[in-house]
Motif scaffolding. Structure first.
Motif, short mmCIF file in Angstrom:
data_model
loop_
_atom_site.label_atom_id
_atom_site.label_comp_id
_atom_site.label_asym_id
_atom_site.label_seq_id
_atom_site.Cartn_x
_atom_site.Cartn_y
_atom_site.Cartn_z
N LYS A 127 20.98 -9.31 2.04
CA LYS A 127 21.83 -9.30 3.23
C LYS A 127 21.17 -10.03 4.40
CE LYS A 127 23.72 -6.05 6.67
NZ LYS A 127 23.94 -4.61 7.00
N TYR A 128 19.87 -9.85 4.58
CA TYR A 128 19.17 -10.44 5.72
C TYR A 128 18.42 -11.72 5.35
CZ TYR A 128 20.23 -6.25 8.38
OH TYR A 128 20.90 -5.24 9.04
N ASP A 129 18.57 -12.17 4.10
CA ASP A 129 17.93 -13.40 3.64
C ASP A 129 16.43 -13.35 3.89
OD1 ASP A 129 17.67 -15.93 2.54
OD2 ASP A 129 18.09 -16.98 4.42
N LEU A 130 15.80 -12.29 3.40
CA LEU A 130 14.37 -12.07 3.62
C LEU A 130 13.66 -11.78 2.30
CD1 LEU A 130 14.60 -9.69 6.70
CD2 LEU A 130 13.62 -12.00 6.74
N THR A 131 12.38 -12.03 2.28
CA THR A 131 11.54 -11.61 1.16
C THR A 131 11.04 -10.20 1.46
OG1 THR A 131 10.82 -13.86 0.66
CG2 THR A 131 9.43 -12.07 -0.14
N ILE A 132 11.40 -9.25 0.62
CA ILE A 132 10.95 -7.88 0.78
C ILE A 132 10.36 -7.43 -0.55
CG2 ILE A 132 11.54 -5.51 1.38
CD1 ILE A 132 13.89 -6.54 2.98
N GLY A 133 9.06 -7.24 -0.58
CA GLY A 133 8.40 -6.75 -1.78
C GLY A 133 8.24 -5.25 -1.71
N VAL A 134 8.30 -4.61 -2.86
CA VAL A 134 8.15 -3.15 -2.89
C VAL A 134 7.00 -2.77 -3.81
CG1 VAL A 134 9.22 -0.93 -3.41
CG2 VAL A 134 10.62 -2.80 -2.50
N CYS A 135 6.04 -2.05 -3.26
CA CYS A 135 5.07 -1.33 -4.08
C CYS A 135 5.27 0.14 -3.73
CB CYS A 135 3.64 -1.78 -3.83
SG CYS A 135 3.11 -1.75 -2.10
N ALA A 136 4.98 1.00 -4.67
CA ALA A 136 5.34 2.41 -4.45
C ALA A 136 4.38 3.34 -5.18
CB ALA A 136 6.76 2.67 -4.94
N HIS A 137 4.11 4.47 -4.53
CA HIS A 137 3.49 5.60 -5.22
C HIS A 137 4.64 6.29 -5.95
CE1 HIS A 137 0.23 4.55 -2.62
NE2 HIS A 137 0.76 5.08 -1.53
N ALA A 138 5.01 5.72 -7.07
CA ALA A 138 6.24 6.12 -7.74
C ALA A 138 6.22 7.59 -8.16
CB ALA A 138 6.48 5.24 -8.97
N GLY A 139 5.06 8.11 -8.47
CA GLY A 139 4.97 9.48 -8.93
C GLY A 139 5.38 10.51 -7.90
N ASP A 140 5.30 10.16 -6.60
CA ASP A 140 5.78 11.09 -5.58
C ASP A 140 6.90 10.51 -4.73
OD1 ASP A 140 4.32 9.39 -3.91
OD2 ASP A 140 2.61 10.74 -3.78
N GLY A 141 7.48 9.39 -5.18
CA GLY A 141 8.66 8.84 -4.50
C GLY A 141 8.37 8.11 -3.20
N ASN A 142 7.10 7.84 -2.92
CA ASN A 142 6.73 7.20 -1.66
C ASN A 142 6.75 5.68 -1.82
OD1 ASN A 142 3.99 7.83 0.73
ND2 ASN A 142 5.85 6.63 0.92
N THR A 143 7.77 5.05 -1.25
CA THR A 143 7.91 3.60 -1.39
C THR A 143 7.38 2.88 -0.16
OG1 THR A 143 10.12 3.48 -0.39
CG2 THR A 143 10.01 3.99 -2.73
N HIS A 144 6.89 1.66 -0.39
CA HIS A 144 6.42 0.80 0.70
C HIS A 144 7.16 -0.54 0.65
CE1 HIS A 144 3.38 3.63 1.83
NE2 HIS A 144 2.71 3.51 0.71
N PRO A 145 8.44 -0.55 1.02
CA PRO A 145 9.13 -1.84 1.14
C PRO A 145 8.46 -2.65 2.24
CG PRO A 145 10.68 0.01 1.13
CD PRO A 145 9.31 0.57 1.34
N THR A 146 8.06 -3.86 1.93
CA THR A 146 7.27 -4.67 2.85
C THR A 146 8.03 -5.94 3.18
OG1 THR A 146 5.25 -3.76 1.89
CG2 THR A 146 5.04 -5.79 3.17
N VAL A 147 8.46 -6.03 4.42
CA VAL A 147 9.26 -7.16 4.88
C VAL A 147 8.32 -8.30 5.27
CG1 VAL A 147 11.05 -7.93 6.49
CG2 VAL A 147 10.96 -5.52 5.77
#
Length: 469
Positions: A373-393
């Motif tokens: 939608k915003y025409d941006l690069t957003i990478g996601v790394c996450a502590h998946a085991g506890d649902g903690n996401t780090h979407p990085t714009v």
């Protein structure tokens, strides 16, 4: 002056007078006034967070010196901004105009390690990795391990309530803080908590200070719980054709009763960024890479069971590490994620949205829509085991339009997290960046009660004003 407003600029104290009062109880080398030097203490690592100009920076080495700073600040009505390594990502350590920046990095002693009581007593400036290595020599383990563990301080970890890669099994910083010594706004010293394995005497003021971002008092000593050193963990890497499939594997692993020591996710954007930065040879054909680790007596068997669940969820390849060296290489790739994403465009906004594990797939799908939608690069790394996401714009700070879109996308990601039953921050704190969103999450009654707590501890609002609330 309102009880919850920062001191007004017209009430500012003459810097010379402030410095003289501070030097009455501090050595000259502990008081920095050169504007070129103090400017380096103005902000942490967050984007889009305003920072003021400090009047002075103080680097105390003793509890008594911290008390002197707070007594001086109270007498002169000067705001105080506590700082650790300034590795935070929410603006919580940013200076305000005319403030005393109280940098606690010189209070860096490990005062005690007790294998019998399984505790460590430390000052706030101790580096996380330094403590971890010190207790390891005693056969002990301090689990909280933020990605910045080689530079972040224990005081900063306590202030933000930080987490790390091993939270899925071992929990976050708050679960390891047994007791604190805290210098209050008026300079009084208060002890909270205990050294014992159990204790429920009175309100849990220790937990109140954890995550308070220096807005209630200055932590000058901490009693931390330790665990026996676990066996060396082994790591498994699983490639997936979609982020949804990787999140399905996470759900299968947790529902199956497995207790990994680490369960981390990197999307394709993050994998590519790490490869571009460090030439690590990660599989760029994957849409999502899941890392699972076990530090059990038989980690190979646990990895085999989790590997089968990954394959059932659609993994295209599952590769267990053969030894500790190969495991550490995979963990290095995960720890490089945020640094690598910053290199994509030069600037990043790192979100910290935590959702129920069952909604993790919806979160990643939503972030992908927002990026388009915003025409941006957003990478996601996450502590998946506890649902903690780090979407990085990722964005170019020199591009005004792209910077505006970055900020809008960041806010939309937080809104998505709340819609999915999550929280705006799992481990980075509120600081300046998420003040407005905190009110949306906890509601007006919650805000009222939190302001009442702040007023009880800091009625003049001198401690880190303008942060959190």
């Amino acid at each position: 002056m309102s009880r919850i407003e920062a001191p007004r600029s017209e009430d500012a104290v003459d810097t010379g007078s402030l410095t003289d009062r501070l030097l009455a109880g501090l050595p000259a080398e502990a008081v920095l006034t050169d504007p070129d030097v103090t400017a380096a203490y103005a902000n942490d690592m967050a984007s889009f967070c305003p920072a003021g100009t400090p009047a002075v920076v103080v680097l105390p080495r003793t509890v008594e010196q911290v008390q002197h700073v707070m007594r001086t600040a109270t007498a002169l009505r000067v705001p105080v901004v506590p700082q650790g390594a300034r590795s935070g990502l929410s603006g919580g350590a940013n200076a305000t105009d005319g403030c005393i920046v109280l940098s606690l990095t010189k209070m860096d002693r490990i005062l005690e390690i007790s294998p019998v009581d399984r505790i460590a007593v430390v000052e706030p400036g101790v580096i996380n990795a330094t403590l971890s290595r010190a207790v390891e020599e005693h056969g002990l383990y301090y689990p909280p391990d933020p990605s910045s563990w080689e530079m972040c301080t224990i005081g900063g970890n306590i202030g933000t309530g930080s987490g790390g890669l091993c939270c899925v099994k071992y929990g976050v910083t708050a679960e390891y803080v047994l007791g604190l010594d805290v210098v209050l706004a008026d300079g009084r010293l208060m002890s909270t908590g205990r050294r014992t394995a159990k204790g429920v005497a009175g309100y849990d003021l220790t937990r109140l200070f954890v995550g308070s971002e220096g807005s209630l008092g200055i932590v000058v000593r901490a009693v931390l719980a330790l665990k026996p050193k676990p066996p060396q963990q082994l790591v498994l890497a699983a490639e997936f054709p979609s982020a949804a499939a990787a999140c399905d594997a996470v759900c299968r692993i947790m529902a199956g009763g497995h207790v990994p020591s680490l369960l981390e996710l990197m999307d394709r954007t993050t994998v590519k960024a790490v490869n571009d930065l460090a030439r690590m040879g990660l599989p760029e054909t994957t849409e999502a890479l899941l890392l699972a680790a076990f530090d059990t007596p038989d980690p190979a068997a646990d990895l085999a069971a989790v590997g089968a669940l990954c394959e059932a969820a659609g993994a295209t390849e599952v590769v267990p590490a053969e030894d500790a060296a190969e495991s550490e290489l995979l963990l290095k790739a995960r720890r490089l994620s945020l640094t690598a994403l910053e290199a994509v465009k030069g600037t990043t906004m790192i979100d910290d949205v935590c959702v129920p594990r069952s909604r993790l797939g919806a979160m990643l799908e939503g972030v992908e829509r927002i990026a388009a939608k915003y025409d941006l690069t957003i990478g996601v790394c996450a502590h998946a085991g506890d649902g903690n996401t780090h979407p990085t714009v990722c964005f170019d700070a020199q591009d005004v339009a792209e910077s505006r879109r970055a900020r809008e996308s960041f806010d939309e990601i937080m809104a998505l997290g709340l819609e999915l039953g999550g929280t705006i921050t799992g481990e980075h704190g509120v600081g300046v960046l998420k003040k407005e969103w905190l009110a949306r999450e906890i509601g007006p009654v919650g805000v009222e009660m939190q302001r009442a707590v702040k007023q009880a501890f800091d009625p003049l609002n001198l401690l880190n004003p303008g942060k959190v609330l």
